[in-house]
Scaffold this motif. Sequence first.
Motif, PDB file in Angstrom:
ATOM      1  N   TRP A  29       0.817  -1.225   0.000  1.00 53.56           N
ATOM      2  CA  TRP A  29       0.000   0.000   0.000  1.00 53.56           C
ATOM      3  C   TRP A  29       0.844   1.266   0.000  1.00 53.56           C
ATOM      4  O   TRP A  29       0.309   2.371   0.031  1.00 53.56           O
ATOM      5  N   GLY A  30       2.164   1.130   0.001  1.00 55.62           N
ATOM      6  CA  GLY A  30       3.022   2.310   0.000  1.00 55.62           C
ATOM      7  C   GLY A  30       3.043   3.034   1.325  1.00 55.62           C
ATOM      8  O   GLY A  30       3.273   4.253   1.368  1.00 55.62           O
ATOM      9  N   GLN A  31       2.822   2.318   2.416  1.00 56.16           N
ATOM     10  CA  GLN A  31       2.785   2.928   3.743  1.00 56.16           C
ATOM     11  C   GLN A  31       4.033   2.534   4.536  1.00 56.16           C
ATOM     12  O   GLN A  31       4.560   1.430   4.372  1.00 56.16           O
ATOM     13  N   PRO A  32       4.526   3.414   5.414  1.00 53.16           N
ATOM     14  CA  PRO A  32       5.680   3.063   6.249  1.00 53.16           C
ATOM     15  C   PRO A  32       5.328   1.964   7.234  1.00 53.16           C
ATOM     16  O   PRO A  32       4.154   1.769   7.571  1.00 53.16           O
ATOM     17  N   LEU A  33       6.339   1.251   7.706  1.00 52.25           N
ATOM     18  CA  LEU A  33       6.103   0.129   8.609  1.00 52.25           C
ATOM     19  C   LEU A  33       5.788   0.571  10.033  1.00 52.25           C
ATOM     20  O   LEU A  33       5.258  -0.216  10.822  1.00 52.25           O
ATOM     21  N   THR A  34       6.115   1.794  10.374  1.00 49.91           N
ATOM     22  CA  THR A  34       5.791   2.350  11.688  1.00 49.91           C
ATOM     23  C   THR A  34       5.131   3.703  11.487  1.00 49.91           C
ATOM     24  O   THR A  34       5.298   4.344  10.436  1.00 49.91           O
ATOM     25  N   PRO A  35       4.378   4.189  12.461  1.00 49.60           N
ATOM     26  CA  PRO A  35       3.728   5.490  12.309  1.00 49.60           C
ATOM     27  C   PRO A  35       4.755   6.591  12.062  1.00 49.60           C
ATOM     28  O   PRO A  35       5.733   6.722  12.812  1.00 49.60           O
ATOM     29  N   PRO A  36       4.567   7.400  11.020  1.00 48.28           N
ATOM     30  CA  PRO A  36       5.541   8.463  10.721  1.00 48.28           C
ATOM     31  C   PRO A  36       5.699   9.462  11.854  1.00 48.28           C
ATOM     32  O   PRO A  36       6.767  10.042  12.033  1.00 48.28           O
ATOM     33  N   SER A  37       4.634   9.653  12.638  1.00 48.90           N
ATOM     34  CA  SER A  37       4.683  10.641  13.714  1.00 48.90           C
ATOM     35  C   SER A  37       5.458  10.149  14.929  1.00 48.90           C
ATOM     36  O   SER A  37       5.806  10.936  15.820  1.00 48.90           O
ATOM     37  N   GLY A  38       5.715   8.827  14.991  1.00 53.47           N
ATOM     38  CA  GLY A  38       6.362   8.283  16.174  1.00 53.47           C
ATOM     39  C   GLY A  38       5.391   8.063  17.317  1.00 53.47           C
ATOM     40  O   GLY A  38       5.789   7.612  18.395  1.00 53.47           O
ATOM     41  N   GLN A  39       4.122   8.352  17.082  1.00 51.09           N
ATOM     42  CA  GLN A  39       3.078   8.161  18.084  1.00 51.09           C
ATOM     43  C   GLN A  39       2.247   6.938  17.703  1.00 51.09           C
ATOM     44  O   GLN A  39       1.931   6.727  16.534  1.00 51.09           O
ATOM     45  N   TYR A  40       1.889   6.145  18.685  1.00 55.54           N
ATOM     46  CA  TYR A  40       1.118   4.941  18.441  1.00 55.54           C
ATOM     47  C   TYR A  40      -0.352   5.145  18.801  1.00 55.54           C
ATOM     48  O   TYR A  40      -0.701   6.029  19.579  1.00 55.54           O
ATOM     49  N   MET A  41      -1.187   4.304  18.241  1.00 53.27           N
ATOM     50  CA  MET A  41      -2.605   4.202  18.572  1.00 53.27           C
ATOM     51  C   MET A  41      -3.405   5.461  18.268  1.00 53.27           C
ATOM     52  O   MET A  41      -4.497   5.665  18.801  1.00 53.27           O
ATOM     53  N   GLY A  42      -2.881   6.310  17.373  1.00 55.48           N
ATOM     54  CA  GLY A  42      -3.657   7.464  16.947  1.00 55.48           C
ATOM     55  C   GLY A  42      -4.935   7.056  16.235  1.00 55.48           C
ATOM     56  O   GLY A  42      -5.943   7.769  16.289  1.00 55.48           O
ATOM     57  N   TRP A  43      -4.921   5.918  15.570  1.00 53.71           N
ATOM     58  CA  TRP A  43      -6.106   5.416  14.869  1.00 53.71           C
ATOM     59  C   TRP A  43      -7.209   4.994  15.835  1.00 53.71           C
ATOM     60  O   TRP A  43      -8.353   4.791  15.439  1.00 53.71           O
ATOM     61  N   MET A  44      -6.872   4.899  17.133  1.00 50.37           N
ATOM     62  CA  MET A  44      -7.867   4.549  18.148  1.00 50.37           C
ATOM     63  C   MET A  44      -8.365   5.785  18.896  1.00 50.37           C
ATOM     64  O   MET A  44      -9.136   5.666  19.847  1.00 50.37           O
ATOM     65  N   GLY A  45      -7.909   6.958  18.487  1.00 48.48           N
ATOM     66  CA  GLY A  45      -8.485   8.179  19.045  1.00 48.48           C
ATOM     67  C   GLY A  45      -7.563   9.031  19.883  1.00 48.48           C
ATOM     68  O   GLY A  45      -7.888  10.176  20.178  1.00 48.48           O
ATOM     69  N   MET A  46      -6.416   8.506  20.290  1.00 51.19           N
ATOM     70  CA  MET A  46      -5.510   9.297  21.117  1.00 51.19           C
ATOM     71  C   MET A  46      -4.094   8.771  20.939  1.00 51.19           C
ATOM     72  O   MET A  46      -3.787   7.643  21.350  1.00 51.19           O
ATOM     73  N   ALA A  47      -3.230   9.563  20.360  1.00 56.38           N
ATOM     74  CA  ALA A  47      -1.853   9.129  20.111  1.00 56.38           C
ATOM     75  C   ALA A  47      -1.068   9.049  21.417  1.00 56.38           C
ATOM     76  O   ALA A  47      -1.279   9.830  22.345  1.00 56.38           O
ATOM     77  N   THR A  48      -0.146   8.099  21.472  1.00 51.36           N
ATOM     78  CA  THR A  48       0.670   7.906  22.660  1.00 51.36           C
ATOM     79  C   THR A  48       2.061   7.459  22.230  1.00 51.36           C
ATOM     80  O   THR A  48       2.202   6.773  21.209  1.00 51.36           O
ATOM     81  N   PRO A  49       3.097   7.830  22.964  1.00 50.20           N
ATOM     82  CA  PRO A  49       4.455   7.409  22.582  1.00 50.20           C
ATOM     83  C   PRO A  49       4.753   5.960  22.917  1.00 50.20           C
ATOM     84  O   PRO A  49       5.770   5.432  22.465  1.00 50.20           O
ATOM     85  N   ALA A  50       3.914   5.300  23.699  1.00 50.94           N
ATOM     86  CA  ALA A  50       4.163   3.909  24.087  1.00 50.94           C
ATOM     87  C   ALA A  50       2.847   3.144  24.109  1.00 50.94           C
ATOM     88  O   ALA A  50       1.818   3.677  24.547  1.00 50.94           O
ATOM     89  N   MET A  51       2.881   1.921  23.649  1.00 53.44           N
ATOM     90  CA  MET A  51       1.688   1.081  23.642  1.00 53.44           C
ATOM     91  C   MET A  51       1.568   0.307  24.948  1.00 53.44           C
ATOM     92  O   MET A  51       2.582  -0.043  25.569  1.00 53.44           O
ATOM     93  N   PRO A  52       0.357   0.008  25.382  1.00 57.05           N
ATOM     94  CA  PRO A  52       0.168  -0.754  26.626  1.00 57.05           C
ATOM     95  C   PRO A  52       0.804  -2.143  26.521  1.00 57.05           C
ATOM     96  O   PRO A  52       0.782  -2.781  25.471  1.00 57.05           O
ATOM     97  N   GLY A  53       1.376  -2.589  27.623  1.00 55.15           N
ATOM     98  CA  GLY A  53       1.930  -3.932  27.691  1.00 55.15           C
ATOM     99  C   GLY A  53       3.353  -4.069  27.212  1.00 55.15           C
ATOM    100  O   GLY A  53       3.961  -5.139  27.379  1.00 55.15           O
ATOM    101  N   MET A  54       3.898  -3.039  26.601  1.00 60.34           N
ATOM    102  CA  MET A  54       5.265  -3.128  26.104  1.00 60.34           C
ATOM    103  C   MET A  54       6.255  -3.176  27.273  1.00 60.34           C
ATOM    104  O   MET A  54       6.118  -2.437  28.252  1.00 60.34           O
ATOM    105  N   ALA A  55       7.251  -4.048  27.169  1.00 66.77           N
ATOM    106  CA  ALA A  55       8.277  -4.143  28.202  1.00 66.77           C
ATOM    107  C   ALA A  55       9.208  -2.940  28.106  1.00 66.77           C
ATOM    108  O   ALA A  55       9.567  -2.494  27.004  1.00 66.77           O
ATOM    109  N   SER A  56       9.595  -2.416  29.256  1.00 62.28           N
ATOM    110  CA  SER A  56      10.528  -1.289  29.296  1.00 62.28           C
ATOM    111  C   SER A  56      11.943  -1.802  29.099  1.00 62.28           C
ATOM    112  O   SER A  56      12.213  -3.004  29.200  1.00 62.28           O
ATOM    113  N   PRO A  57      12.884  -0.899  28.839  1.00 57.39           N
ATOM    114  CA  PRO A  57      14.290  -1.330  28.758  1.00 57.39           C
ATOM    115  C   PRO A  57      14.748  -2.038  30.032  1.00 57.39           C
ATOM    116  O   PRO A  57      15.536  -2.992  29.975  1.00 57.39           O
TER     117      PRO A  57
END
Length: 259
Positions: A142-170
């Motif tokens: 589809w010619g789309q990047p593999l990650t959100p260009p904005s660096g923000q996740y879950m914007g398609w769900m109504g509110m962009a966030t820099p980290a997704m729930p459940g992700m392990a921290s460093p």
Amino acid sequence: MSATRIDMTDTPASVSDRTDPPPPPVDDDGADDGGSGGGWWSASPTWAKAFVAGGLALVLVLAGVIGGIALGRSTATTYGPAEGSIDVGFLQDMNAHHGQGVEMAVWARNNTANPEIRQLAFDIESTQTAQVGRMQGWLTLWGQPLTPPSGQYMGWMGMATPAMPGMASPEDLARLRASTGSALDVVFLQLMLRHHQGGLPMMQAAADEASVPAVRALAQSMVASQTSEAAVMTQMLAQRGAAPLPAPVDAHAGMHGMN
């Protein structure tokens, strides 16, 4: 025995005097009525010829239009769901989410001494690696990047966030790598269970609202497999006398109906 004599003078006309009928007329295009050539075409009225010729031209035009559409679609720089759509946003976010899941599964598979943990890690690694391949393939198509260009996740769900729930921290990942033996198994189960729990709302949203049937089907299969794996990991933790980590808080639950 005497031979019977035929008197040629008794017949109305002599055989030698008989005249053969003239041959059938030949069409101007060189094919007679009985052949497979153009006899029917020559004998057809003008309006019939025009009708056949016009129909043939229409078929050729339609074939050209269909071919042009197919060629244009295959050579277009982009097509499919637009950037920011549920389909694209889900695939981009889940591509990153699965990436960390595979990373943790590979580490556990390579370092655990427990066959059950090794098998579970291998199953998660195999399933999510295959799903990542499909998601990246669609995004590339589809010619789309593999990650959100904005660096923000879950914007398609109504509110962009820099980290997704459940992700392990460093720090979580460092703790996993530093653990050995049964402690490694517990840390892996805790982190992977929380990882599954965090991704579930995204999968459910895409399963309900993605516009592309294949994306909906993939999300539905993720919901089924990860719900089953979460139940297995919860049971395995209980067998080891360990408790799950607190489930991640999803501020986006119920907010994906904006499209």
